[in-house]
Design an enzyme around this catalytic site. Structure first.
Site, short mmCIF file in Angstrom:
data_model
loop_
_atom_site.label_atom_id
_atom_site.label_comp_id
_atom_site.label_asym_id
_atom_site.label_seq_id
_atom_site.Cartn_x
_atom_site.Cartn_y
_atom_site.Cartn_z
N ASN A 6 0.86 -1.18 0.00
CA ASN A 6 0.00 0.00 0.00
C ASN A 6 0.90 1.23 0.00
O ASN A 6 1.53 1.54 1.01
CB ASN A 6 -0.88 -0.02 1.26
CG ASN A 6 -1.64 1.27 1.44
OD1 ASN A 6 -1.81 2.04 0.50
ND2 ASN A 6 -2.09 1.53 2.67
N LYS A 8 0.05 4.32 -0.23
CA LYS A 8 -0.56 5.53 0.36
C LYS A 8 -0.36 6.70 -0.61
O LYS A 8 -0.42 6.52 -1.81
CB LYS A 8 0.02 5.80 1.74
CG LYS A 8 0.06 4.55 2.60
CD LYS A 8 0.41 4.82 4.03
CE LYS A 8 0.50 3.49 4.76
NZ LYS A 8 0.42 3.61 6.19
N HIS A 84 -9.31 1.02 4.78
CA HIS A 84 -8.02 1.21 5.46
C HIS A 84 -8.21 2.13 6.66
O HIS A 84 -9.02 3.06 6.62
CB HIS A 84 -7.00 1.80 4.48
CG HIS A 84 -5.61 1.78 5.04
ND1 HIS A 84 -5.14 2.76 5.88
CD2 HIS A 84 -4.61 0.87 4.90
CE1 HIS A 84 -3.89 2.45 6.24
NE2 HIS A 84 -3.55 1.32 5.65
N GLU A 86 -6.54 4.51 7.76
CA GLU A 86 -6.35 5.95 7.48
C GLU A 86 -7.60 6.54 6.83
O GLU A 86 -7.93 7.70 7.06
CB GLU A 86 -5.10 6.15 6.61
CG GLU A 86 -3.83 5.95 7.44
CD GLU A 86 -2.62 5.52 6.64
OE1 GLU A 86 -2.64 5.60 5.39
OE2 GLU A 86 -1.64 5.09 7.28
N GLU A 150 -4.98 -5.25 10.48
CA GLU A 150 -3.99 -4.18 10.67
C GLU A 150 -4.27 -3.48 12.00
O GLU A 150 -5.08 -2.54 12.05
CB GLU A 150 -4.09 -3.17 9.53
CG GLU A 150 -3.81 -3.76 8.18
CD GLU A 150 -3.22 -2.73 7.24
OE1 GLU A 150 -2.11 -2.96 6.75
OE2 GLU A 150 -3.86 -1.69 7.02
N GLY A 156 2.53 2.26 10.53
CA GLY A 156 3.42 3.41 10.35
C GLY A 156 4.09 3.86 11.63
O GLY A 156 4.67 4.94 11.69
N SER A 186 3.75 -2.25 10.07
CA SER A 186 5.21 -2.20 10.18
C SER A 186 5.90 -3.51 9.81
O SER A 186 6.87 -3.92 10.45
CB SER A 186 5.62 -1.74 11.59
OG SER A 186 5.10 -0.45 11.84
C1 PEP Z 1 -0.55 0.08 5.91
O1 PEP Z 1 -0.72 1.26 5.73
O2 PEP Z 1 -1.38 -0.72 5.41
C2 PEP Z 1 0.60 -0.37 6.69
C3 PEP Z 1 0.61 -1.59 7.16
O3 PEP Z 1 1.63 0.54 6.87
P1 PEP Z 1 3.09 0.26 7.52
O4 PEP Z 1 3.60 -1.05 6.94
O5 PEP Z 1 3.91 1.43 7.09
O6 PEP Z 1 2.89 0.17 8.99
#
Ligand code: PEP
Length: 226
Positions: A6, A8, A84, A86, A150, A156, A186
């Protein structure tokens, strides 16, 4: 195993072309990249499976700033991420709009990665299972549905769920719905193998570490041996 990146709001068309030139996932793992809408064409031309980061629930109409499943199909996009955290946090996405977006994607023959996960406060208040139960119950069961677990506190932040914690949440989600479950939060080349070797972890949704072709390739390689 499915390893999805992803991106973003990173990488315009030029950087996307550079990425796809450098990216060489191993055979035996399905790699997906999800760039911003404006980079989808370049991503598709690169030959990797491409998902959008969102999709609207109408075929077309007065929905400023949204993109329809029909337009994504026209570009050769294979699927869409929906719900998601976000989107839920900054753009008012709800369980209901997430479900509507997923339904519309399926109606157009797109695959879906639907994101679920608890916040830190919800985990601390022992509400993780209630939150997951509510978010998963809203999703339309479909053969092309993939769920991404997630935990919001791990996105992040550099904080990763322990493999045991991820396994526990994935096993719980699988009691609620019959779908593959990706882990997101992460994921990096250093922790991917351990997370992906958990029995109910069927792949990963990767944010930051998917922006670099070498680290994303390394995560895909870790999936091969898990
Ligand atoms: C995401 O935005 O789906 C995500 C898992 O981000 P990150 O790997 O940067 O934590």
């Amino acid at each position: 195993m499915l390893i999805a990146g992803n991106w973003k709001m990173f990488k315009g068309p030029r950087e996307t072309e550079e990425f796809v030139r450098a990216f060489s996932p191993p055979d035996g793992v399905e790699a997906v990249i999800a760039p911003p809408f404006t980079s989808l064409r370049e991503a598709v031309a690169g030959g990797t499976t491409v998902f959008a980061q969102n999709v609207h629930w109408a075929d077309e109409g007065p929905y400023t700033g949204e993109v329809s499943a029909a337009f994504l199909k026209e570009l050769g996009v294979a699927g869409a991420i929906v719900g998601h955290s976000e989107r839920r946090q900054y753009f008012g996405e709800t369980d209901e709009t997430t479900a509507k977006r997923a339904d519309q994607a399926f109606a157009w023959g797109l695959r879906v990665i639907a994101c679920v996960g608890e916040t830190e406060a919800q985990r601390e208040a022992d509400e993780t299972e209630d939150v997951l139960r509510r978010q998963v119950a809203a999703l339309p069961p479909h053969p092309d549905l993939v769920v991404a677990y997630e935990p919001v506190w791990a996105i992040g932040t550099g904080k990763t769920a322990t493999p045991e914690l991820a396994q526990e949440a994935h096993a719980f989600i699988k009691t609620l719905i019959d779908a593959p479950v990706l882990y997101g939060g992460s994921v990096k080349p250093e922790n991917a193998a351990e997370l992906l070797s958990q029995p109910d972890v069927d792949g990963a949704l990767v944010g930051g570490a998917s922006l670099d072709p070498e680290s994303f390739t390394a995560i895909c390689r870790a999936a091969l041996h898990s």
